[in-house]
Write an enzyme that holds these catalytic residues in place. Sequence first.
Site, mmCIF file in Angstrom:
data_model
loop_
_atom_site.group_PDB
_atom_site.id
_atom_site.type_symbol
_atom_site.label_atom_id
_atom_site.label_comp_id
_atom_site.label_asym_id
_atom_site.label_seq_id
_atom_site.Cartn_x
_atom_site.Cartn_y
_atom_site.Cartn_z
ATOM 1 N N TRP A 1 0.832 -1.207 0.000
ATOM 2 C CA TRP A 1 0.000 0.000 0.000
ATOM 3 C C TRP A 1 0.860 1.249 0.000
ATOM 4 O O TRP A 1 0.558 2.214 -0.703
ATOM 5 C CB TRP A 1 -1.001 -0.018 1.155
ATOM 6 N N ASP B 1 -1.719 6.923 6.064
ATOM 7 C CA ASP B 1 -2.773 6.062 5.536
ATOM 8 C C ASP B 1 -3.124 5.079 6.651
ATOM 9 O O ASP B 1 -2.371 4.145 6.927
ATOM 10 C CB ASP B 1 -2.279 5.320 4.288
ATOM 11 N N LYS C 1 -12.593 -1.197 6.005
ATOM 12 C CA LYS C 1 -11.873 -2.124 6.869
ATOM 13 C C LYS C 1 -12.407 -2.056 8.298
ATOM 14 O O LYS C 1 -12.826 -3.062 8.832
ATOM 15 C CB LYS C 1 -10.366 -1.835 6.868
#
Length: 361
Positions: free
Chosen positions: A103, A173, A197
Site C-alpha cells: 500500500w 494512511d 476495513k
Amino acid sequence: MSGRIYNFSAGPGVMPVPVLERAAAEMLSWQGRGLSVMEMSHRGAEFIDIAQRAEASLRALMGIPDPYRVLFLQGGATLQFAMVPLNLRAAGASADYVLTGQWSAKAIEEARRGGAVRVVASGEAARYTAIPPRDQWDCDPSAAYLHYTSNETIGGVQFADVPDSGAVPLVCDMSSDILSKPIDVSRFGLIYAGAQKNIGPAGLTVVIVREDLLGRAPAGTAAMLDYKVQAASGSMYNTPPTWAIYVAGLVFDWIAGQGGLAAMLRLNREKADVLYAALDATEFYRCPVSTADRSLMNVPFTLRDAALDARFLAGAEAAGLAQLQGHRSVGGMRASLYNAMPIKGVRALVDYMREFERTHG
Ligand SMILES: *Cc1c(COP(=O)(O)O)cnc(C)c1O
C-alpha cells in the site's frame, strides 16, 4: 444471530452484528419517518443531523482536537494517494515516504506522477516483513510532509508507535487500523482511511486534516479534489455517500458502547495474541513477519506444505471460517481481525488449525 459466518476478509471486512441489525430495523422507516436514510435528501435536516452526529462521535472516540477538520469523502484511500500530494506538496517541493509494503508502494507510485518523492526508508530488502527502524530513516527536514502506512494490510506489518516527524507534517494512511487503538491525533497533519476495513461500508473515505493545511492546492485544482472546498462545504460539495456515513455513525456509537478505543485495543491484542501464539507453537504454520512489527489487524501465514492450501481453505469454509485466502500477490493465508471480529471467531479458527494439523501434519 444464526447463519452468520466468521468473516476474515481483509476488506470489505466484518461488521458488528448490532450495527447490521439496527440498520436492518431502520431500513424501511428510519426513526418512524417512513423512509430509509438512503432515500433522504443530503441537504435535509434529518440527514445533516445524522452526518453531524457521526462526526461528533468520531471526534469523541479519537479525541480529535478542534483545529482539525473531519471530511467524509469518496474515492477510497486510493484517491487520497493523489489528493495528498496535490494539496500538500507545492510546485517544486518534495515529499518523504516510508516504504513498508504494497500500500505504501502504491501511495508512492501515485505521488511520483505529480512531483518529487523521496523514499526515506524501505522494507523491500527484508521483503516487507519488518519496519525499518526510525533512527535509520533519511528524512528531509524541508519535505512538504512525511507519509507512512500505519498498517500494511497485505504484508501484515504495523507501526507500534507514531513515528516522529519533527516540524514536517506527518501524513498517515490509516485505512486498516484506524479505530483499532487510541492514537494521538495532534501528532498528525493529515490522516486518511477508506471505510471498508474498520469503519463501515465501502464508498466512504474519512480524512482528518489540520486546518492550517487547507487552502494549499494549486490554482486550477478541481473543486472535488481540493480539501479546502470539501471542508468549506461540510463534505457536501456534491452528494456525499449518505448511507455509508449513517452506518459509519452506527459503528462509532457501537465502539463507544464497547468502551471506546482502549477497549478495542485490549480486545484486538487478545485476538492477535491467541492467533500468533498458535502460529508460533508449531512448525506446521508460519508467520513471516518479525515479531515486533506484527499487525494486530491482518495476520498472514503459510502452511509448511503449500500443496495443502486448497484443502485448508475448503475445510475452513465448510467450518464457517471464510475468506482466509492470502492476497493474490503473496498467496498463503491471511486472517483479518478487525474490531468487529469476536474473540470466539479467532478461537474457532485456532481450533480448526490445530485439528487440520493433527489430521494433515
Ligand atoms: C484497502 C487499503 C487501501 C485501498 O483502499 P481503497 O478504498 O480501495 O482505495 C489503501 N491503503 C490501505 C492501507 C488499505 O488497507
